[in-house]
Write a protein that holds these residues in place. Structure first.
Motif, PDB file in Angstrom:
ATOM      1  N   HIS A  58     -35.854 106.855  -5.451  1.00 44.19           N
ATOM      2  CA  HIS A  58     -35.287 105.662  -4.814  1.00 44.19           C
ATOM      3  C   HIS A  58     -34.310 106.142  -3.745  1.00 44.19           C
ATOM      4  CE1 HIS A  58     -33.037 101.906  -4.283  1.00 44.19           C
ATOM      5  NE2 HIS A  58     -34.004 101.278  -4.947  1.00 44.19           N
ATOM      6  N   GLU A 103     -31.616 104.920  -2.698  1.00 43.62           N
ATOM      7  CA  GLU A 103     -30.224 104.741  -3.148  1.00 43.62           C
ATOM      8  C   GLU A 103     -30.204 104.722  -4.677  1.00 43.62           C
ATOM      9  OE1 GLU A 103     -27.778 102.064  -0.248  1.00 43.62           O
ATOM     10  OE2 GLU A 103     -29.737 101.092  -0.521  1.00 43.62           O
ATOM     11  N   ALA A 133     -30.298 101.672  -7.883  1.00 40.09           N
ATOM     12  CA  ALA A 133     -31.629 101.367  -8.414  1.00 40.09           C
ATOM     13  C   ALA A 133     -31.540 100.740  -9.801  1.00 40.09           C
ATOM     14  CB  ALA A 133     -32.466 102.644  -8.470  1.00 40.09           C
ATOM     15  N   ALA A 140     -36.122 110.826  -2.274  1.00 38.28           N
ATOM     16  CA  ALA A 140     -37.132 109.970  -1.658  1.00 38.28           C
ATOM     17  C   ALA A 140     -37.831 110.656  -0.488  1.00 38.28           C
ATOM     18  CB  ALA A 140     -36.493 108.654  -1.205  1.00 38.28           C
ATOM     19  N   TYR A 160     -40.665 102.857  -8.239  1.00 37.78           N
ATOM     20  CA  TYR A 160     -39.890 102.102  -7.257  1.00 37.78           C
ATOM     21  C   TYR A 160     -40.725 101.930  -5.993  1.00 37.78           C
ATOM     22  CZ  TYR A 160     -36.151 103.080 -10.492  1.00 37.78           C
ATOM     23  OH  TYR A 160     -35.394 103.148 -11.647  1.00 37.78           O
ATOM     24  N   ARG A 173     -41.743 101.752  -2.294  1.00 34.02           N
ATOM     25  CA  ARG A 173     -41.279 102.374  -1.048  1.00 34.02           C
ATOM     26  C   ARG A 173     -41.357 101.401   0.129  1.00 34.02           C
ATOM     27  NH1 ARG A 173     -44.326 107.328  -2.825  1.00 34.02           N
ATOM     28  NH2 ARG A 173     -42.743 108.764  -3.597  1.00 34.02           N
ATOM     29  N   LYS A 226     -39.508  96.195  -1.248  1.00 34.72           N
ATOM     30  CA  LYS A 226     -39.072  97.583  -1.112  1.00 34.72           C
ATOM     31  C   LYS A 226     -37.810  97.829  -1.932  1.00 34.72           C
ATOM     32  CE  LYS A 226     -37.599 101.009   2.334  1.00 34.72           C
ATOM     33  NZ  LYS A 226     -37.363 101.268   3.775  1.00 34.72           N
ATOM     34  N   GLY A 227     -37.834  98.885  -2.745  1.00 33.90           N
ATOM     35  CA  GLY A 227     -36.683  99.254  -3.559  1.00 33.90           C
ATOM     36  C   GLY A 227     -36.670  98.649  -4.943  1.00 33.90           C
ATOM     37  N   GLU A 228     -37.543  97.636  -5.190  1.00 35.37           N
ATOM     38  CA  GLU A 228     -37.546  97.009  -6.503  1.00 35.37           C
ATOM     39  C   GLU A 228     -38.230  97.907  -7.538  1.00 35.37           C
ATOM     40  OE1 GLU A 228     -37.295  92.244  -5.543  1.00 35.37           O
ATOM     41  OE2 GLU A 228     -39.289  93.116  -5.850  1.00 35.37           O
TER      42      GLU A 228
END
Length: 391
Positions: free
Chosen positions: A63, A65, A69, A85, A282, A284, A296-298
């Motif tokens: 991730h 960040e 996360a 990442a 996660y 991208r 994105k990021g979920e």
């Protein structure tokens, strides 16, 4: 805070999958849920959805960040994001190139005769004991440990030490305890790799000793290999025995014809759900799948053990049938680019175990009721602390 179902759902039986997963899959497909850490995530329990996301380069273990996360648990192994990442794919490809030759199907086939000798030795030992006997301590645990130690080049006499470290490493409730144990196991493996540089042998760590490991990533992954190489197989032996004891008709089929062992192992791997923790991924980028948009990021939580009971794929998915056609391979080893590199090794061990265990001890049965089997609490895998049997 949105009112979402919290995972994992409570398991009512050691051999079953909570019905809530099937209900949620039927109602919503890919469903929005809350993890035990209070974070939101997408839950994936459908076979086709799970296989698609395993194979999708738009999801990964890292991730951008990591501190922000969503987390599944406090586990240092599977609780949250791993790696960088920007370099995840390159790092992953490098590690597979390093490890894959050691676990090739050809090399595992050559190992099978030796594994057979080790199984016979453990069964000889077991048969000399006076029941009741702890099958976990006397058979299920030492056998995979012995195999992975010999393959990697780890001293078998250190098994109590790394077994204890592995126990702490698998803690999913205490993040610091799990992280410290992971670092400790990595340091232990780094020391062994350094020793192999001076005293090489025919083993995986000696092969790794030829590689530059300036950031400790190889030693850390070798530690993960030691952990996974015994922990998961130990649990599958225990749970596989339990499944066969709970289904005497299938046990009798296997006893009458040990050549059914490969099919029995695949059905055990499909049916056994050693963990409801889930595998974190996660996004991208934004992903459209199953009528859902994963931003994105979920976080995405894939549950292979639940996907292996998808009634749309497997007729009578909760029926244990060692002669079930292998039309759709189970997802217990993952799928695609992250398919477990140790799958061939696990199959070799499990096939020999289940071809011979009930042949040698046909009267094998539990010494206590199933619901009284002591379990390991608070760990990634729902394993057994003891597995008392008699015969």
């Amino acid at each position: 805070m949105r009112n979402l179902p919290t995972i994992p759902f409570e398991r009512r039986s050691l051999l079953d999958v909570p019905e809530e997963y099937r209900e949620l899959r039927a109602e919503e497909g890919i469903a929005r849920v809350r993890t035990r850490m209070g974070d939101e995530a997408w839950l994936v329990t459908g076979y086709e959805d799970a296989r698609s996301l395993f194979n999708d380069p738009r999801v990964g273990r890292s991730h951008p960040e990591p501190d922000k996360a969503a987390r599944l648990s406090g586990s240092a192994l599977l609780g949250g994001p791993q790696g960088e990442a920007a370099t995840e794919k390159a790092d992953h490809d490098r590690m597979r190139r390093l490890f894959m030759p050691s676990f090739s199907a050809r090399r595992m086939k050559a190992l099978s005769e030796h594994v057979g000798s080790l199984v016979d030795e453990r069964l000889d030992h077991l048969a000399k004991l006076t029941p009741a006997v702890d099958l976990h301590a006397e058979f299920s645990f030492p056998l995979p440990v012995l195999v992975i130690c010999q393959l990697l080049g780890v001293p078998y006499e250190d098994r109590e030490y790394f077994g204890e470290v592995s126990s702490r490493m698998g803690d999913m409730l205490d993040m610091e305890r799990s992280a410290v144990a992971r670092a400790e196991l990595g340091a232990y493996m780094a020391g062994l790799i350094e020793r192999k540089r001076r005293e090489p042998a025919e083993d995986v760590l000696s092969d790794l000793a030829k590689e530059l490991d300036d950031d400790g990533s190889i030693a850390e992954l070798a530690g993960g290999l030691l952990f996974a190489g015994h922990e998961t197989t130990v649990n599958r032996i225990d749970h596989g025995v339990l499944l066969l004891l709970a289904h005497p008709d299938q046990r009798d089929l296997l006893m009458a014809d040990p050549s059914l062992a490969p099919g029995a192992v695949e059905e055990i791997l499909r049916m056994v759900v050693t963990s409801l923790h889930g595998l974190p991924r996660y996004a991208r980028e934004d992903i459209e799948i199953g009528g859902r948009t994963i931003r994105k990021g979920e976080a995405v939580v894939i549950l292979p053990g639940v996907a292996n009971r998808d009634e749309r794929i497997y007729p009578d998915p909760d029926v244990f049938d060692i002669r079930r056609p292998q039309t759709y391979p189970h997802l217990s080893f993952g799928y695609g680019p992250r398919f477990c590199i140790g799958a061939s090794l696990a199959r070799v061990e499990l096939e020999v175990v289940f071809a011979r265990l009930f042949q040698r001890l046909p009267g094998l049965r539990l010494a206590v009721p199933m619901e009284e089997l002591p379990r390991n609490e608070g760990r990634i895998a729902d394993g057994f602390a003891k597995f008392p049997v008699t015969w």
